[in-house]
Scaffold this active site. Structure first.
Site, PDB file in Angstrom:
ATOM      1  N   CYS A  53      61.029  82.605 -29.365  1.00 21.86           N
ATOM      2  CA  CYS A  53      60.571  83.045 -27.948  1.00 21.86           C
ATOM      3  C   CYS A  53      61.699  82.372 -27.300  1.00 21.86           C
ATOM      4  CB  CYS A  53      59.696  83.660 -27.206  1.00 21.86           C
ATOM      5  SG  CYS A  53      59.231  84.531 -25.724  1.00 21.86           S
ATOM      6  N   TYR A  91      38.473  76.462 -76.287  1.00 23.85           N
ATOM      7  CA  TYR A  91      36.827  76.333 -76.093  1.00 23.85           C
ATOM      8  C   TYR A  91      36.183  77.805 -76.876  1.00 23.85           C
ATOM      9  CZ  TYR A  91      36.993  72.967 -72.091  1.00 23.85           C
ATOM     10  OH  TYR A  91      36.573  71.959 -71.108  1.00 23.85           O
ATOM     11  N   CYS A 120      56.924  89.113 -23.845  1.00 23.61           N
ATOM     12  CA  CYS A 120      57.269  88.831 -22.767  1.00 23.61           C
ATOM     13  C   CYS A 120      58.841  88.994 -22.616  1.00 23.61           C
ATOM     14  CB  CYS A 120      57.248  87.565 -22.432  1.00 23.61           C
ATOM     15  SG  CYS A 120      58.691  86.351 -23.468  1.00 23.61           S
ATOM     16  N   GLU A 167      28.025  81.135 -70.356  1.00 25.36           N
ATOM     17  CA  GLU A 167      29.233  80.933 -70.350  1.00 25.36           C
ATOM     18  C   GLU A 167      30.205  80.371 -69.085  1.00 25.36           C
ATOM     19  OE1 GLU A 167      30.326  81.676 -74.841  1.00 25.36           O
ATOM     20  OE2 GLU A 167      28.622  81.860 -74.682  1.00 25.36           O
ATOM     21  N   ASP A 226      39.508  81.777 -68.180  1.00 22.18           N
ATOM     22  CA  ASP A 226      40.912  83.591 -68.177  1.00 22.18           C
ATOM     23  C   ASP A 226      42.243  83.022 -69.061  1.00 22.18           C
ATOM     24  OD1 ASP A 226      41.873  85.502 -67.386  1.00 22.18           O
ATOM     25  OD2 ASP A 226      43.116  85.153 -65.745  1.00 22.18           O
ATOM     26  N   CYS A 267      56.239  82.931 -21.211  1.00 20.07           N
ATOM     27  CA  CYS A 267      55.312  83.790 -22.323  1.00 20.07           C
ATOM     28  C   CYS A 267      53.633  84.099 -22.352  1.00 20.07           C
ATOM     29  CB  CYS A 267      56.569  83.786 -23.816  1.00 20.07           C
ATOM     30  SG  CYS A 267      55.602  85.052 -25.059  1.00 20.07           S
ATOM     31  N   LYS A 317      33.930  82.511 -67.876  1.00 16.73           N
ATOM     32  CA  LYS A 317      34.396  83.255 -68.403  1.00 16.73           C
ATOM     33  C   LYS A 317      35.709  82.767 -68.668  1.00 16.73           C
ATOM     34  CE  LYS A 317      35.922  87.997 -68.997  1.00 16.73           C
ATOM     35  NZ  LYS A 317      36.962  88.138 -69.099  1.00 16.73           N
ATOM     36  N   CYS A 370      61.354  88.851 -27.295  1.00 19.05           N
ATOM     37  CA  CYS A 370      60.170  88.670 -27.562  1.00 19.05           C
ATOM     38  C   CYS A 370      59.227  89.515 -27.184  1.00 19.05           C
ATOM     39  CB  CYS A 370      59.451  87.917 -26.481  1.00 19.05           C
ATOM     40  SG  CYS A 370      57.998  87.199 -26.120  1.00 19.05           S
ATOM     41  N   LYS A 421      31.803  89.559 -63.553  1.00 19.63           N
ATOM     42  CA  LYS A 421      32.580  89.002 -63.006  1.00 19.63           C
ATOM     43  C   LYS A 421      32.757  89.232 -61.811  1.00 19.63           C
ATOM     44  CE  LYS A 421      36.390  91.495 -65.528  1.00 19.63           C
ATOM     45  NZ  LYS A 421      37.565  91.456 -65.404  1.00 19.63           N
TER      46      LYS A 421
HETATM   47  O1  D41 Z   1      35.586  83.308 -72.163  1.00 16.24           O
HETATM   48  C1  D41 Z   1      35.298  84.135 -72.842  1.00 16.24           C
HETATM   49  N1  D41 Z   1      36.516  84.618 -72.030  1.00 16.24           N
HETATM   50  C2  D41 Z   1      34.600  84.432 -73.103  1.00 16.24           C
HETATM   51  C3  D41 Z   1      34.978  85.905 -73.475  1.00 16.24           C
HETATM   52  C4  D41 Z   1      33.235  84.283 -73.638  1.00 16.24           C
HETATM   53  N2  D41 Z   1      33.138  83.061 -72.929  1.00 16.24           N
HETATM   54  N3  D41 Z   1      32.650  84.522 -74.580  1.00 16.24           N
HETATM   55  C5  D41 Z   1      32.774  85.789 -74.998  1.00 16.24           C
HETATM   56  N4  D41 Z   1      32.326  86.181 -75.867  1.00 16.24           N
HETATM   57  C6  D41 Z   1      32.105  87.507 -76.784  1.00 16.24           C
HETATM   58  C7  D41 Z   1      31.551  87.873 -77.848  1.00 16.24           C
HETATM   59  C8  D41 Z   1      30.299  88.355 -76.855  1.00 16.24           C
HETATM   60  C9  D41 Z   1      31.944  89.832 -78.345  1.00 16.24           C
HETATM   61  C10 D41 Z   1      31.171  87.002 -78.613  1.00 16.24           C
HETATM   62  C11 D41 Z   1      34.114  86.353 -74.563  1.00 16.24           C
HETATM   63  C12 D41 Z   1      34.636  87.864 -75.833  1.00 16.24           C
HETATM   64  N5  D41 Z   1      34.053  87.911 -76.492  1.00 16.24           N
HETATM   65  C13 D41 Z   1      35.538  87.857 -75.936  1.00 16.24           C
HETATM   66  N6  D41 Z   1      37.115  87.900 -75.269  1.00 16.24           N
HETATM   67  C14 D41 Z   1      38.047  89.121 -75.504  1.00 16.24           C
HETATM   68  C15 D41 Z   1      37.423  89.779 -75.243  1.00 16.24           C
HETATM   69  C16 D41 Z   1      36.418  89.185 -76.118  1.00 16.24           C
END
Ligand code: D41
Length: 691
Positions: free
Chosen positions: A447, A233, A432, A120, A124, A453, A122, A429, A335
């Protein structure tokens, strides 16, 4: 040798400092939604703390920041105890660390075979838990410290994509009680809009979409949350009852599938959003590809992500692996390199550009950010330095996102030492030593020496030879600089006097590269008036303006002779540009260089050309949407070079609309008016036909 007890007390002191610092960062981040340092700096401090605690377990206390990840829930919201804890995620930052993670999985599962991975992005955002009873959303809570969060039900109900009532695949079927976990986030476009509005109202803006999402969810007044355009999501499940409801009847039968991916699909079928980028990967090797693919897509995604989350897909395997402390052993966040980092401004130097603009450049303690090592950042001008409140010696947050040049985002005032020095702009400058001046209403110091220059000479020659101007192959920046430094050339015209011997004595240049350069210079003599005018590097005369001037005047001498008033009759030429052109041709050294070049260049047969003979004369074009094969200004210049007019808005007078990707209202209007619509491919074909 220090004895054991003095060593421990020194360590104790260091630990206290780290506690205090992390607590402060936590408060700034979680309670005030206003971080003062990048996440990477926070993570580093936390890792330092955990390392010390691991090697000296006797120093670990119950109130250590390592014991809780989030901040205190705000007093004003009621608290919710999670029926099952909301776990957190451990991180890896490299391929090696990811492979070590996979190895640990295989060891624990006692298997050599491939482990299926659910991958998936991640997001933010902010983790939340949504509880549905009998298909109705009854409670929503933030993650908080993992066991207790804040009750944000009324705010969550305002999120458009979160259903208040579940839907089933066939009629109504869902578990009697189901907790869906996922991320609440703010799409980039909403974030930009929100900050724009805040700026217009003179209010404080949010540092990033994550803080904006957090700030929006923490509103006591849910009407404000409702206006914030948050999204969600699902990424997993909390408590799910064994009983499930089918056609209104409660049935005692397990609802859930035994694959994480399939469970997400089940949740999706109940009406909850699932990220469309989620993939089921057959083996851990495919993860590298997924990671790279998502990293490449990052800028194009409509929401902010900071990595990928990789999960063992098989639930039986998940259960075997279990969890440690607060994180599951079966999942990891892989990450992306941090886009923000902390570093120190060691000095500020001043660079002189092509137009004499004096730009302050921060010399940084080298820092790895956004995947590269950065040691310089432009500070733009004096206003920017004032805005940042920057001094030499300051700790700063530096950001490098995508291909954007690194920027200093903010100064960390807490870290300023007594020896921080003011930044003093040069009074002459730096190259120069000529006078410097600031034009009225401009933030930029310049300048005044023009092509006398050395720095401006170099830049003028680089611009003349650049790809969009005369495209001299093999003439790199370093070579130009050396040729100027050795006094072999002072103007672009001198380039054409260079001999093979001159060139081959330069660094890294041999006989062959010298011959190649001479050949390239010979072909660079083939020019057009538009290219030539652009190549002169007159301030604010870009490709499109140069093409307009060429189409209007047809000869170099006509442009040189044009008055300030007459120049303004050319499309897109206003007072500022007209003044820049007049001033350029007032300087006698410019006139000398131009006439020398005029002799050297091979001009096309311009006498034959007149406005009505150009193939696209009298035709008005409008460009809209994103062009993928060329830039908008490139397309505009090309059309203009064939005599076309390029306008910014669609009207009854428009002949053609070129519609790129994501064309909006202009396309609709053109269709309404019956304007001929061209695709980007049509445009390319048209330009090729006339070339
Ligand atoms: O997209 C995310 N930030 C995300 C966070 C994700 N796609 N999966 C996640 N899965 C988990 C577990 C494995 C513990 C079910 C998570 C997070 N945890 C999570 N987000 C913040 C703390 C943990």
């Amino acid at each position: 040798m220090p004895n054991a007890s003095s060593l421990t007390s020194a360590l104790q002191e260091q630990l206290n400092k780290i506690h205090q610092q992390i607590n402060q960062y936590n408060h700034q981040y979680y309670v005030l939604d206003q971080p003062s340092v990048p996440d990477a700096e926070y993570d580093r401090l936390m890792r330092e703390l955990i390392t010390i605690e691991q090697t000296h377990p006797q120093l670990k206390t119950l109130d250590s920041p390592s014991q809780k990840v989030g901040g205190q829930p705000l007093k004003s919201f009621t608290q919710v105890a999670h029926q099952l804890p909301m776990l957190s995620l451990d991180n890896v930052f490299s391929r090696d660390e990811w492979q070590a993670f996979v190895k640990r999985l295989q060891d624990r599962l006692v298997t050599q075979s491939d482990i299926v991975i659910c991958a998936e992005p991640k997001l933010d955002g902010l983790a939340v838990s949504l509880r549905y009873e009998e298909g109705i959303l009854v409670q929503a809570a933030t993650r908080g410290d993992g066991s207790t969060g804040e009750n944000i039900t009324t705010n969550i109900r305002t999120i458009k994509s979160i259903p208040l009532k579940l839907i089933g695949q066939s009629g109504v079927d869902y578990p009697d009680i189901i907790e869906v976990r996922g991320e609440v986030f703010m799409p980039k476009a909403s974030f930009d809009k929100l900050n724009e509005q805040a700026k217009n109202k003179g209010e404080k803006s949010f540092a990033n979409p994550r803080n904006a999402a957090a700030g929006s969810l923490r509103q006591l007044d849910s009407k404000i949350t409702a206006k914030r355009n948050l999204a969600f999501y699902a990424y997993g499940l909390g408590y799910v009852s064994d009983l499930y409801v089918e056609n209104g009847e409660i049935i005692d039968q397990a609802f859930l599938k035994s694959s994480h991916f399939q469970r997400l699909c089940q949740v999706k079928a109940l009406g909850l959003p699932m990220c469309p980028e989620v993939r089921l990967l057959e083996n851990p090797q495919q993860v590298e590809e997924f990671y790279q693919e998502i990293l490449n897509k990052r800028d194009a995604l409509s929401y902010e992500i900071d990595g990928t989350v990789l999960k063992v897909d098989n639930i039986t395997q998940q259960e075997k692996l279990g969890f440690v402390a607060r994180a599951p052993r079966w999942a990891i966040a892989y990450k992306f390199p941090a886009q923000e980092e902390l570093t120190v401004v060691e000095d500020v130097e001043f660079q002189v550009g092509r137009t004499g603009a004096i730009t302050p450049v921060a010399r940084l303690k080298p820092v790895f950010v956004g995947g590269v090592t950065v040691s310089n950042a432009t500070l733009h001008n004096q206003d920017e330095i004032v805005r940042l409140g920057l001094k030499i010696g300051d700790s700063v947050v530096i950001r490098r996102a995508g291909d954007v040049i690194p920027q200093i985002v903010s100064v960390v005032l807490d870290k300023r030492g007594d020896d921080a020095k003011d930044i003093v702009f040069p009074s002459s400058c730096p190259v120069c030593d000529s006078k410097v001046a600031k034009a009225e209403g401009e933030a930029v110091l310049r300048c005044t020496a023009g092509l006398f220059c050395q720095a401006q000479r170099k830049e003028a020659i680089k611009h003349f030879s650049s790809r969009k101007a005369h495209d001299v192959d093999g003439l790199g920046d370093k070579l130009v600089e050396q040729l100027v430094d050795e006094n072999l050339i002072t103007t672009p015209a001198d380039l054409f006097k260079l001999t093979e011997i001159d060139i081959s004595t330069m660094d890294r240049m041999g006989k062959k590269s010298a011959i190649n350069l001479i050949t390239a210079l010979e072909s660079a003599k083939e020019t057009t008036l538009a290219k030539f005018i652009y190549g002169l590097g007159i301030r604010e005369v870009g490709e499109a303006t140069a093409a307009n001037l060429a189409n209007h005047y047809f000869t170099l001498s006509a442009i040189q002779a044009a008055s300030f008033e007459d120049l303004q009759t050319v499309s897109d030429v206003g007072e500022v540009v007209a003044k820049n052109i007049v001033n350029f041709f007032k300087e006698s050294h410019n006139v000398e260089v131009v006439s020398a070049l005029d002799e050297i260049m091979n001009w096309p047969d311009i006498i034959e050309k007149s406005a009505d003979k150009l193939p696209l004369a009298e035709q008005t074009f409008v460009l809209t949407g994103t062009l993928t094969q060329m830039g908008r200004s490139e397309a505009k210049a090309a059309l203009q070079s064939f005599g076309a007019k390029v306008s910014g808005s669609v009207s009854a007078k428009t002949h053609f609309l070129v519609a790129g990707e994501k064309s909006g209202s202009k396309l609709t209007k053109a269709q309404d008016l019956g304007v001929t619509i061209l695709t980007e491919d049509d445009l390319v074909a048209l330009l090729e036909k006339h070339n």
